[in-house]
Design a protein around this motif. Structure first.
Motif, PDB file in Angstrom:
ATOM      1  N   ARG B  85       0.823  -1.218   0.000  1.00  0.00           N
ATOM      2  CA  ARG B  85       0.000   0.000   0.000  1.00  0.00           C
ATOM      3  C   ARG B  85       0.855   1.265   0.000  1.00  0.00           C
ATOM      4  O   ARG B  85       0.449   2.301  -0.498  1.00  0.00           O
ATOM      5  CB  ARG B  85      -0.992  -0.015   1.172  1.00  0.00           C
ATOM      6  CG  ARG B  85      -0.356  -0.079   2.536  1.00  0.00           C
ATOM      7  CD  ARG B  85      -1.356  -0.582   3.576  1.00  0.00           C
ATOM      8  NE  ARG B  85      -0.785  -0.469   4.914  1.00  0.00           N
ATOM      9  CZ  ARG B  85      -1.158   0.439   5.794  1.00  0.00           C
ATOM     10  NH1 ARG B  85      -2.083   1.317   5.475  1.00  0.00           N
ATOM     11  NH2 ARG B  85      -0.608   0.474   6.994  1.00  0.00           N
ATOM     12  N   ARG B  88       2.519   1.723  -3.622  1.00  0.00           N
ATOM     13  CA  ARG B  88       1.672   2.389  -4.622  1.00  0.00           C
ATOM     14  C   ARG B  88       1.804   3.912  -4.538  1.00  0.00           C
ATOM     15  O   ARG B  88       1.772   4.609  -5.534  1.00  0.00           O
ATOM     16  CB  ARG B  88       0.210   1.987  -4.416  1.00  0.00           C
ATOM     17  CG  ARG B  88      -0.220   0.880  -5.376  1.00  0.00           C
ATOM     18  CD  ARG B  88      -1.675   0.581  -5.193  1.00  0.00           C
ATOM     19  NE  ARG B  88      -1.902  -0.058  -3.899  1.00  0.00           N
ATOM     20  CZ  ARG B  88      -3.076  -0.044  -3.261  1.00  0.00           C
ATOM     21  NH1 ARG B  88      -4.101   0.583  -3.788  1.00  0.00           N
ATOM     22  NH2 ARG B  88      -3.208  -0.656  -2.116  1.00  0.00           N
ATOM     23  N   LEU B  89       1.969   4.390  -3.295  1.00  0.00           N
ATOM     24  CA  LEU B  89       2.159   5.839  -3.112  1.00  0.00           C
ATOM     25  C   LEU B  89       3.444   6.297  -3.779  1.00  0.00           C
ATOM     26  O   LEU B  89       3.517   7.342  -4.409  1.00  0.00           O
ATOM     27  CB  LEU B  89       2.254   6.171  -1.629  1.00  0.00           C
ATOM     28  CG  LEU B  89       0.986   6.175  -0.820  1.00  0.00           C
ATOM     29  CD1 LEU B  89       1.315   6.583   0.603  1.00  0.00           C
ATOM     30  CD2 LEU B  89       0.014   7.159  -1.420  1.00  0.00           C
ATOM     31  N   GLN B  92       3.660   6.353  -7.827  1.00  0.00           N
ATOM     32  CA  GLN B  92       3.008   7.363  -8.662  1.00  0.00           C
ATOM     33  C   GLN B  92       3.959   8.493  -9.049  1.00  0.00           C
ATOM     34  O   GLN B  92       3.601   9.358  -9.831  1.00  0.00           O
ATOM     35  CB  GLN B  92       1.756   7.903  -7.986  1.00  0.00           C
ATOM     36  CG  GLN B  92       2.003   8.460  -6.605  1.00  0.00           C
ATOM     37  CD  GLN B  92       0.706   8.734  -5.866  1.00  0.00           C
ATOM     38  OE1 GLN B  92      -0.304   8.966  -6.486  1.00  0.00           O
ATOM     39  NE2 GLN B  92       0.756   8.695  -4.554  1.00  0.00           N
TER      40      GLN B  92
END
Lengths: 260, 370
Positions: B85, B88-89, B92
């Motif tokens: 999780r 994913r940050l 980007q």
């Protein structure tokens, strides 16, 4: 307080009564926002959505009742305790409220400068990542007077996220934005709530946006001075017994007879 | 809290991050992490994040900082063990697109700055002349068609800028008379010439100080208010609304204010003159000169021309104060600070104009023999 899962509700509004002098806006409003959800506040113009929001973030004091942020009464807290609560919150105001004498990057850096010991280049880098999150990468040197209204909203969201708060309040994030940017903002909200577990409280009128992001919502009404519906948006649209609620979700003009 | 540990091995180095990476904890690690990376310029570095249990935007910032550093070939920085999780940050962003050093702000040379400032003054002067023409035309149009004027607005401005300014004008006028009389009487007493203080007071107050002080007070009070009010209207797009309704903002806002302020400056100066002379008379009483003597001396010396000349100046000052206040308001750019700039500029340019025009009057009156 209800004993059921107290850690689950990150915001709890209890019997809130708000108003200005003799003018009562809300009476007996109670609801809770659960950790990690996207919670929408809906309702027609003038029903006091923004007033409710301002009570939730401690700008106004309630006439009666309480607003608990993670179990702490925000109106009663003072000094360090109040700051500790406020640090868990990020707010995007309806008109952006960016500081006009600072660039966008400086706007985002301000809370970082005041509350953290990050080195300069770290603040610059973090400010730039926040700007890229809202598709404003490279625009950090502009001042609020040099950018469009839509950019202003996005920059305001970036500033609200500066300290990665647990709860982010968005007052009409999609208002005045084109559908593409608006959809990108929805996507951003979902991504942040998914990956960081940020709780969002969103005031919005945009039906597509409500259905796309809101886990639960409440609908306020001016005449009732309170909540007329609470639940999942799709359920309310399809199954609400209240004609006002179905009307809102189906975007129907009010019946001539109902207009008093 | 977050921790950082560095393990060196033959194949490179491992930087182990653990704990909670957020804006409050990352600051302590930032420099240390950079230094650890810098100490191994030629070897691959693995950043082990398996111990990280929370990583928000600031933590991502730290990882980006490590990833964006320019590295030699074969000495890459790799992030490992970061929970999905948080991964994913991080994913980007493209770390290499963040330039390693912030670009320096372009330097502006002295010559360039002088040029920019000169250009600004020139544009400002041109704006002033254009506004003067526009306002004069609108004013004459209004005087020829007095029925088209918005008298309610005029009366409102007259009350705000005139009647409500009376107490401060009286106070300052009185104190000015007292101070002037007292200071000059002390000097004149050495020659036994206290009676001539009446001459000095009547001439200086009627001709110069009455109109000048009142005008400066009004520039600070009403000029700033006009600029702030019109500036806020501009920021709120109210000026645009007037324009699209076909209402000329100069006619609608400026003419009312200029007429009201001019009409009120003259009586305010009369009050200021009178109270100043009264203040002087009271001081002269303490120097044993009776009021009747003071009155006769003043009346025999000052002429009606001194008085009316002062009032004529006052009327012109009124036009200037209101005009410059409105102009600065209309020139307001966007933002909260712009309104402050407009108000400041209204006061500063108002006072400069008043003093400049006062000088012009002095010369003209001298040649006219008034």
């Amino acid at each position: 307080m209800t004993p059921a899962a107290p850690q689950d509700a990150v915001i709890r509004v209890e019997n809130l009564k708000t108003g200005f002098g003799d003018f009562i806006v809300h009476e007996n409003v109670s609801f809770e926002v659960r950790r990690g959800e996207v919670f929408a506040i809906l309702g027609g113009s003038g029903c006091g959505k923004t007033v409710l929001l301002k009570h939730m973030i401690g700008l106004y004091r309630p006439l009666a009742g309480r607003v608990l942020i993670a179990g702490e009464d925000i109106a009663a807290a003072e000094g360090e305790r109040r700051l500790a609560i406020l640090r868990r919150l990020g707010v995007m105001y309806q008109l952006g409220a960016l500081f006009g004498n600072m660039t966008l990057a400086e706007n985002i850096r301000l809370p970082l400068e005041e509350y953290t010991d990050l080195p300069d280049e770290a603040m610059d880098l973090i400010a730039e990542t926040k700007l890229r999150l809202v598709n404003l990468g490279g625009a950090g040197h502009l001042t609020p007077s040099e950018i469009s209204g839509g950019m202003m909203k996005r920059a305001a969201i970036a500033r609200a996220l500066a300290l990665d708060p647990e709860i982010v309040f968005l007052d009409e994030p999609a208002g005045g934005l084109d559908p593409i940017t608006s959809a990108e903002l929805d996507e951003l909200v979902l991504r942040l709530s998914d990956s960081l577990g940020i709780t969002f409280v969103v005031i919005t009128h945009e039906l597509p946006s409500i259905f796309a992001i809101a886990d639960r919502c409440i609908m306020l009404d001016k005449r009732v001075r309170g909540i007329i519906a609470e639940g999942r948006p799709a359920d309310l649209r399809d199954h609400s017994p209240d004609p006002r609620v179905r009307q809102f979700f189906n975007r129907a003009a009010s019946a001539p007879a109902a207009a008093a | 809290m977050a921790t950082l540990a560095l393990n060196e091995s033959a194949g490179g180095a491992t930087l182990a991050l653990a704990g909670r990476l957020d804006a409050y904890s990352v600051g302590a690690l930032w420099r240390e992490a950079r230094a650890a990376l810098g100490a191994h310029p030629g070897a691959p570095v693995t950043v082990d994040c398996s111990g990280v249990d929370y990583c928000d935007g600031a933590g991502v910032g730290l990882l980006l900082e490590l990833l964006r550093q320019p590295r030699a070939a074969g000495a890459d920085v790799r992030i490992e063990g970061l929970a999905e999780r948080f991964r994913r940050l991080l994913d980007q962003f493209d770390p290499k697109s963040f330039a390693a050093a912030a670009p320096a702000a372009p330097r502006v040379s002295l010559v360039e700055r002088v040029g920019i400032a000169g250009e600004r003054i020139w544009t400002d002067l041109r704006g002033l002349v254009a506004f003067l023409g526009e306002a004069t035309a609108a004013l004459f149009h209004a005087l020829r068609h007095p029925r088209m004027l918005r008298w309610r607005d005029i009366l409102y401005v007259a009350e705000e800028a005139g009647v409500n300014a009376l107490p401060i004008v009286l106070l300052i006028g009185f104190l000015m008379g007292v101070i002037l009389a007292f200071q000059s009487a002390i000097a004149m007493k050495q020659f036994g010439a206290e009676i001539f203080v009446a001459n000095l007071l009547s001439l200086s107050i009627l001709r110069e100080l009455g109109p000048l002080m009142t005008a400066i007070l009004l520039a600070g009070r009403s000029g700033a208010a006009f600029a702030a009010e019109i500036g806020t209207m501009k920021v709120n797009q109210e000026i645009d609304a007037l324009t699209t309704m076909g209402l000329d903002p100069v006619k609608f806002l400026v003419v009312t204010r200029v007429l009201a302020a001019t009409a009120m400056t003259v009586p305010l100066v009369v009050f200021s003159d009178l109270i100043g002379l009264v203040g002087g008379a009271l001081v002269m009483l303490t120097f044993e000169i009776p009021i009747a003597t003071y009155y006769k001396q003043a009346m025999s010396f000052a002429t009606l021309g001194d008085f009316t000349g002062g009032l004529a100046k006052a009327a012109v000052f009124g036009v200037l104060i209101a005009g410059i206040g409105c102009l600065r308001g209309l020139q307001t750019e966007t933002g909260a600070s712009a309104v402050g700039i407009a108000a400041t500029s209204a006061v500063v340019s108002g006072i400069i104009l008043i003093v400049f025009v006062d000088g012009v009057f002095a010369v003209v009156y001298y040649y006219l023999g008034i």
